[in-house]
Design a protein around this motif. Structure first.
Motif, PDB file in Angstrom:
ATOM      1  N   ALA A  50      21.571 -33.480 -27.130  1.00  0.00           N
ATOM      2  CA  ALA A  50      20.449 -32.306 -28.823  1.00  0.00           C
ATOM      3  C   ALA A  50      21.327 -30.802 -27.740  1.00  0.00           C
ATOM      4  O   ALA A  50      21.343 -30.297 -27.034  1.00  0.00           O
ATOM      5  N   ASN A  51      21.968 -30.209 -29.231  1.00  0.00           N
ATOM      6  CA  ASN A  51      22.957 -28.886 -28.345  1.00  0.00           C
ATOM      7  C   ASN A  51      23.472 -28.417 -27.693  1.00  0.00           C
ATOM      8  O   ASN A  51      22.954 -27.650 -27.149  1.00  0.00           O
ATOM      9  N   VAL A  52      24.849 -29.646 -28.051  1.00  0.00           N
ATOM     10  CA  VAL A  52      25.444 -29.585 -26.770  1.00  0.00           C
ATOM     11  C   VAL A  52      27.048 -28.626 -27.537  1.00  0.00           C
ATOM     12  O   VAL A  52      28.225 -28.838 -26.085  1.00  0.00           O
ATOM     13  N   GLU A  53      27.133 -28.569 -28.897  1.00  0.00           N
ATOM     14  CA  GLU A  53      28.208 -28.226 -29.320  1.00  0.00           C
ATOM     15  C   GLU A  53      29.183 -29.238 -29.177  1.00  0.00           C
ATOM     16  O   GLU A  53      30.792 -29.529 -29.323  1.00  0.00           O
ATOM     17  N   LEU A  54      28.792 -30.638 -29.540  1.00  0.00           N
ATOM     18  CA  LEU A  54      29.143 -31.882 -29.897  1.00  0.00           C
ATOM     19  C   LEU A  54      29.836 -31.650 -31.000  1.00  0.00           C
ATOM     20  O   LEU A  54      28.939 -32.001 -32.421  1.00  0.00           O
ATOM     21  N   SER A  55      31.278 -31.880 -31.528  1.00  0.00           N
ATOM     22  CA  SER A  55      32.090 -32.202 -33.195  1.00  0.00           C
ATOM     23  C   SER A  55      32.313 -33.649 -33.129  1.00  0.00           C
ATOM     24  O   SER A  55      32.622 -33.755 -34.274  1.00  0.00           O
TER      25      SER A  55
END
Length: 149
Positions: A50-55
């Protein structure tokens, strides 16, 4: 902290094949991709990113035992078809707070065989019907008068 470093910290001197849960929330993934996670995490059942800037999920390894995947508050907008292939036993997926604009994006996760899917409330109705349909069986002794002691 970068994802690779966080994975090493989370291992706590364990081998990747011994880990069943991995929480990588709030770390930083480089170029929006998963780094440091590989096929050696064979026993992984729960993964939180969660909230790791994963795209992108393109670099997600095969995690056959993964059941729960937390991907909230990232920048994922597509590429979810990878999940059906790489995580065949996934039963829980949280994609809230991502950049998914269109329902067709998640259609890739839909299974053809929906026999085990039950609408909310449907299961309760089935149970009630089966209970209503059964009558209480009484022992032959119960038919008579009460015993006197």
């Amino acid at each position: 902290m970068e994802m690779k470093k966080r994975i090493n910290l989370e291992l706590r001197n364990r081998a990747p094949e011994e880990v069943t849960e991995l929480v990588l929330d709030n770390c930083l993934c480089v170029n929006g991709e998963i780094e440091g996670l590989n096929d050696t995490f064979k026993e992984l059942e729960f993964l939180s990113m969660a909230n790791v800037e994963l795209s992108s999920l393109a670099r997600l390894p095969s995690l056959n035992k993964l059941r729960k995947l937390e991907l909230s508050d990232n920048i994922i907008s597509g590429g979810l078809e990878v999940l059906a292939e790489k995580c065949p036993n996934l039963t829980y997926l949280n994609l809230s707070g991502n950049k998914i604009k269109d329902l067709s994006t998640v259609e890739a996760l839909d299974e053809e065989d929906d026999d085990d899917y039950v609408e909310e409330g449907e299961e309760e109705e089935e149970e009630e019907e089966s209970l209503r349909g059964e009558k209480r069986k009484r022992d032959a002794e119960d038919d008579g008068e009460e015993e006197d002691d």
